[in-house]
Design a protein around this motif. Structure first.
Motif, PDB file in Angstrom:
ATOM      1  N   TRP A   1     -78.949  15.309  27.832  1.00 34.49           N
ATOM      2  CA  TRP A   1     -78.071  14.334  27.189  1.00 34.49           C
ATOM      3  C   TRP A   1     -77.740  14.775  25.761  1.00 34.49           C
ATOM      4  N   ILE A   2     -78.755  15.217  25.028  1.00 31.38           N
ATOM      5  CA  ILE A   2     -78.531  15.671  23.653  1.00 31.38           C
ATOM      6  C   ILE A   2     -77.607  16.881  23.649  1.00 31.38           C
ATOM      7  N   TYR A   3     -77.809  17.769  24.605  1.00 28.27           N
ATOM      8  CA  TYR A   3     -76.925  18.937  24.710  1.00 28.27           C
ATOM      9  C   TYR A   3     -75.477  18.492  24.919  1.00 28.27           C
ATOM     10  N   CYS A   4     -75.263  17.518  25.782  1.00 28.21           N
ATOM     11  CA  CYS A   4     -73.909  17.025  26.046  1.00 28.21           C
ATOM     12  C   CYS A   4     -73.297  16.388  24.803  1.00 28.21           C
ATOM     13  N   LEU A   5     -74.072  15.621  24.080  1.00 33.94           N
ATOM     14  CA  LEU A   5     -73.557  14.992  22.864  1.00 33.94           C
ATOM     15  C   LEU A   5     -73.091  16.041  21.861  1.00 33.94           C
ATOM     16  N   ARG A   6     -73.784  17.148  21.788  1.00 30.48           N
ATOM     17  CA  ARG A   6     -73.444  18.188  20.825  1.00 30.48           C
ATOM     18  C   ARG A   6     -72.349  19.146  21.323  1.00 30.48           C
ATOM     19  N   ASN A   7     -72.224  19.309  22.652  1.00 26.30           N
ATOM     20  CA  ASN A   7     -71.385  20.403  23.155  1.00 26.30           C
ATOM     21  C   ASN A   7     -70.299  20.003  24.142  1.00 26.30           C
ATOM     22  N   LEU A   8     -70.214  18.744  24.523  1.00 25.54           N
ATOM     23  CA  LEU A   8     -69.289  18.344  25.591  1.00 25.54           C
ATOM     24  C   LEU A   8     -67.855  18.781  25.315  1.00 25.54           C
ATOM     25  N   GLN A   9     -67.378  18.617  24.080  1.00 25.47           N
ATOM     26  CA  GLN A   9     -65.985  18.914  23.762  1.00 25.47           C
ATOM     27  C   GLN A   9     -65.666  20.409  23.831  1.00 25.47           C
ATOM     28  N   ASN A  10     -66.702  21.261  23.900  1.00 26.66           N
ATOM     29  CA  ASN A  10     -66.489  22.707  23.959  1.00 26.66           C
ATOM     30  C   ASN A  10     -66.544  23.258  25.386  1.00 26.66           C
ATOM     31  N   LEU A  11     -66.842  22.399  26.344  1.00 23.57           N
ATOM     32  CA  LEU A  11     -66.963  22.841  27.732  1.00 23.57           C
ATOM     33  C   LEU A  11     -65.627  22.726  28.458  1.00 23.57           C
TER      34      LEU A  11
END
Length: 320
Positions: free
Chosen positions: A181-191
């Protein structure tokens, strides 16, 4: 405008955070995140969203506007806040916010003062000053403690802080649902697509919810405004750090040499740079926050939203 090639929204924007966690339709996403954060104590099996705007006891009293406010099926109150910019009195604000779900539990008539649990959760896109030299501090859980015995004195009031800036794991290194979840919060917009490591119904829904192409025209415009504000703040803070470092080193070196003539040039210079750099960054960050606030105000954003996103007091924004 939305960057070309950007497929998913940025969860750290005001719009993105509330779209993912702040609507009844997506309450399963919030419950998944909360259960991962609580690690089974307590277990959140259902939530009900409540009005996120709270007023004081009279017209003159200051109000509080939460990003997300909900109650669980057991009666626990949970505030979830996304904060992108550090405020000098952020901890004070966090404590102040927790007083509203406490006070609203008061009952008329014969009441024995029993309270339900209150949780205030801060998702922070920065680190606390005391953690800025440590990459190991990501989660903080705070309760009322007896300072002599170091035992928890009262367990119904909990503050949890997630310092995103200290999270540096790759997706392959994430071992738990919470870390994912923390990974998604930090990186979602770059995927550009959902990774194989993020399987399951919850993450499938997260990516569908965050897909920009599936938003209405109105939502796209709202996200664009929120994304622009976020970029203004981020660019402003980055510039403030660079300028603060430059000014701090210059001022610090000068003071260090002056002190060094009495106590040793090497020691004096080192201390001067350290003191000067910190003060320079703070001054530069304040100046950039004001500059960003002016731009946001010119775009027509409300003072309350500008205050939330820049960390500046609402009274100061009114004067701009």
């Amino acid at each position: 405008m939305i960057h070309t090639g950007e497929r998913y929204i940025n969860p750290l924007t005001d719009f993105g955070f509330k779209r993912i966690f702040g609507t009844p339709f997506n309450k399963d996403l919030l419950m998944s995140f909360l259960n991962a954060l609580f690690n089974g104590d307590p277990v959140v099996s259902d939530i009900t969203y409540k009005n996120s705007e709270k007023f004081g006891t009279n017209e003159e009293a200051r109000r509080a506007v939460f990003d997300v406010y909900c109650t669980t099926d057991t009666g626990a109150r949970i505030i979830v806040e996304m904060q992108n910019v550090y405020q000098d009195f952020y901890k004070d604000r966090s404590i102040y916010y927790s007083t509203f779900p406490i006070a609203e539990q008061a009952q008329r008539g014969n009441w024995n003062y029993e309270l339900h649990d209150v949780y205030t959760i801060g998702i922070l896109n920065f680190t606390f000053p005391e953690d800025k030299h440590s990459d190991s501090s990501i989660f903080r859980e705070v309760k009322l403690m007896d300072t002599e015995s170091h035992e928890i004195f009262y367990d119904k009031l909990t503050y949890i802080y997630v310092e995103l800036a200290n999270f540096h794991k790759t997706l392959e290194e994430c071992d738990s649902i919470l870390e994912k979840w923390i990974y998604c919060l930090r990186n979602l917009q770059n995927l550009m697509s959902r990774p194989l490591a993020l399987q399951g119904r919850v993450f499938e829904k997260l990516f569908k919810t965050a897909e920009i192409a599936k938003m209405t025209t109105e939502d796209r415009r709202a996200y664009e405004l929120s994304a622009n504000a976020y970029r203004d703040i981020k660019n402003g803070m980055d510039a403030a750090k660079r300028e603060g470092m430059e000014k701090g080193i210059a001022i610090g070196t000068e003071k260090g040499i002056a002190i060094g003539t009495e106590k040793g040039i090497a020691i004096g210079t080192e201390k001067g740079i350290a003191i000067g750099t910190e003060k320079g960054i703070q001054q530069g960050a304040q100046a950039k926050a004001l500059e960003v606030a002016r731009k946001m105000k010119a775009r027509g954003l409300e003072n309350g939203m500008i205050s939330e996103m820049t960390g500046l007091p609402a009274e100061e924004i009114k004067k701009l």
